[in-house]
Scaffold this active site. Structure first.
Site, short mmCIF file in Angstrom:
data_model
loop_
_atom_site.label_atom_id
_atom_site.label_comp_id
_atom_site.label_asym_id
_atom_site.label_seq_id
_atom_site.Cartn_x
_atom_site.Cartn_y
_atom_site.Cartn_z
CE1 TYR A 4 -4.15 -1.88 5.41
CE2 TYR A 4 -3.71 -0.04 4.47
CZ TYR A 4 -3.97 -1.15 4.37
OH TYR A 4 -4.22 -1.27 3.08
CE LYS B 31 -2.01 -4.74 3.42
NZ LYS B 31 -2.48 -5.53 2.92
CB SER C 266 -1.10 0.15 1.29
OG SER C 266 -1.25 1.13 1.75
N1 LIG Z 1 -8.96 -0.89 -1.79
C1 LIG Z 1 -8.10 0.11 -2.03
O1 LIG Z 1 -8.04 0.79 -1.60
C2 LIG Z 1 -6.23 -0.30 -1.35
C3 LIG Z 1 -4.36 0.19 -1.03
C4 LIG Z 1 -4.12 -0.22 -1.02
C5 LIG Z 1 -3.59 -1.31 -0.45
N2 LIG Z 1 -5.06 -2.82 -0.07
C6 LIG Z 1 -5.00 -3.83 0.41
O2 LIG Z 1 -5.59 -4.50 -1.15
C7 LIG Z 1 -6.05 -5.86 -0.08
C8 LIG Z 1 -7.41 -6.23 -0.40
O3 LIG Z 1 -8.38 -4.88 -0.44
P1 LIG Z 1 -10.02 -4.46 -1.06
O4 LIG Z 1 -10.17 -3.41 -0.63
O5 LIG Z 1 -10.01 -5.33 -1.35
O6 LIG Z 1 -10.41 -4.79 0.88
P2 LIG Z 1 -11.68 -6.13 1.11
O7 LIG Z 1 -11.92 -5.95 2.96
O8 LIG Z 1 -12.86 -5.22 0.11
O9 LIG Z 1 -11.12 -7.65 0.87
C9 LIG Z 1 -10.45 -8.35 1.13
C10 LIG Z 1 -11.00 -9.51 2.04
O10 LIG Z 1 -9.65 -10.34 2.45
C11 LIG Z 1 -10.65 -11.37 3.76
N3 LIG Z 1 -9.56 -11.62 4.62
C12 LIG Z 1 -9.71 -10.95 5.78
N4 LIG Z 1 -8.78 -10.85 6.51
C13 LIG Z 1 -8.74 -11.73 6.32
C14 LIG Z 1 -8.32 -13.57 7.20
N5 LIG Z 1 -7.49 -13.82 8.35
N6 LIG Z 1 -8.66 -15.08 6.57
C15 LIG Z 1 -9.14 -15.05 4.88
N7 LIG Z 1 -10.19 -13.35 4.71
C16 LIG Z 1 -9.66 -12.59 5.65
C17 LIG Z 1 -11.80 -10.63 3.93
O11 LIG Z 1 -13.10 -11.12 4.13
C18 LIG Z 1 -12.13 -9.70 2.59
O12 LIG Z 1 -13.05 -10.67 1.59
C19 LIG Z 1 -5.88 -5.71 1.38
O13 LIG Z 1 -4.65 -6.48 1.62
C20 LIG Z 1 -5.96 -4.04 1.12
O14 LIG Z 1 -5.18 -3.70 2.20
C21 LIG Z 1 -6.27 -1.96 -0.40
#
Ligand SMILES: NC(=O)c1ccc[n+]([C@@H]2O[C@H](COP(=O)([O-])OP(=O)(O)OC[C@H]3O[C@@H](n4cnc5c(N)ncnc54)[C@H](O)[C@@H]3O)[C@@H](O)[C@H]2O)c1
Length: 323
Positions: A141, A145, A117
């Site tokens: 958070y 990462k 991230s």
């Molecule tokens: N959305 C953004 O703008 C953004 C930006 C930078 C990084 N990220 C990273 O990208 C990834 C996906 O983000 P997103 O927005 O799709 O989030 P999201 O919450 O929609 O998806 C994350 C998924 O991981 C699952 N999950 C969480 N903990 C778990 C566990 N212990 N065991 C099994 N499943 C688990 C959740 O149920 C969910 O389906 C994450 O790692 C997030 O930190 C997102």
């Protein structure tokens, strides 16, 4: 067919990536505990309902599906929640990822793509942010990462696992075919919240700070289309398959859009007014954050196709309108 383990594949970016993988001839095997994801978003391959901290479930999934590489999305991803509950974040994101890597090492899976991230840069002293900017997280958070990137280095040293860490800026938009979209609960992201306010499904949109030193007083962020993020994961797997060495890189549109510009675009694509309530700045919010994506272009041949603000808002609006 090559099977790819997609942890967190029932979530927003993971589900779009599972679709892109299937379209590129891979078999995406989603492992998700559905804590924040949706069963209905798993549509392109098998589903295993499990927690990434359950080492035997991860091991069994790798064995059952003859997994060749892992794309790791599963994490909790709210900065504010991480400040309130740091233990939850380190357990889920750090212990969870350590477990996935340990099982990869023990089962001989040698390729990993990791959701990192832009929060790993904290509040950088220059924009655009390139990969030479120092990393220093300012939230639990962000730290999870940063530690994730560190785990990758140590697991490569010990077990030869090669990886690509992708540092996303703000993921936004929805599947251009309308099959998938952003459905977070609680929703903290600007674009879906502006859309929900325009639709009357939320009473107002809160705007935090209108006195920043930017062109219209509101802060600037880099919105990158989720379908473009998905294609970067497919390209990263190909890069690793071709023998590429471990690396980390930004994924962003390279454009800073202000909060007011986003609101104006949502109003333009929807024909509706977004009711806005202006409040004070939030502590810790940076003035402007946007990426240089030179490295993704040169290393992965990545060319975002949907990351202009209009396409982002149009696809998001279409998806929300169909619900
Ligand atoms: N959305 C953004 O703008 C953004 C930006 C930078 C990084 N990220 C990273 O990208 C990834 C996906 O983000 P997103 O927005 O799709 O989030 P999201 O919450 O929609 O998806 C994350 C998924 O991981 C699952 N999950 C969480 N903990 C778990 C566990 N212990 N065991 C099994 N499943 C688990 C959740 O149920 C969910 O389906 C994450 O790692 C997030 O930190 C997102």
């Amino acid at each position: 067919m090559t099977s790819i383990l997609v942890t967190g594949g029932a979530g927003y970016i993971g589900s779009h990536t599972a679709k892109a993988l299937a379209e590129s001839g891979y078999r995406p095997v989603v492992l998700d505990n559905l804590f924040r994801g949706h069963r209905s978003a798993v549509r392109y391959g098998p589903f295993v309902e499990a927690d990434i901290r359950d080492s035997e479930a991860v091991r069994q999934t790798i064995r059952d599906h003859k997994i060749e590489a892992i794309v790791h999305f599963a994490a909790l991803a709210y900065v504010g929640e991480s400040v309130e509950q740091p233990g939850l974040y380190f357990s889920n994101n750090v212990e969870g990822f350590r477990t996935v890597l340990q099982m990869a090492a023990e089962e001989g899976v040698g390729k990993v793509v990791f959701s990192s991230s832009c929060t790993t840069y904290g509040n950088p002293d220059r924009v655009p942010i390139d990969e030479s900017c120092p990393q220093s997280a300012v939230s639990p958070y962000g730290d999870t990462k940063l530690i994730g990137e560190g785990l990758l280095r140590w697991f490569e040293d010990a077990y030869g696992i090669r990886s690509v860490a992708l540092r996303y800026f703000n993921a936004a938009g929805a599947d251009p075919d309308g099959e998938l979209g952003e459905d977070h609960d609680p929703e903290t992201h600007l674009i879906p919240n502006a859309i929900l306010a325009a639709m009357g499904r939320k009473p107002t949109l809160s705007l935090f700070g209108a006195d920043y030193p930017t062109r219209d007083g509101t802060n600037e962020r880099d919105y990158v289309h989720v379908a473009d993020l998905a294609s970067a994961h497919v390209a990263s797997l190909q890069y690793l398959h071709d023998g590429g060495s471990s690396t980390a890189m930004n994924l962003g549109s390279e454009t800073g859009s202000t909060v007011r510009e986003v609101i104006a675009m949502v109003e333009a694509v929807s024909g509706q007014t977004v009711p806005v309530v202006e409040g004070p700045r939030r502590p810790g919010d940076a003035v402007a954050l946007y990426a240089s994506a030179n490295m993704a272009r040169s290393v992965l041949g990545w060319h975002p196709k949907h990351s202009d603000l209009k396409t982002i808002c149009e696809t998001a609006w279409q998806w929300h309108s169909g619900r």
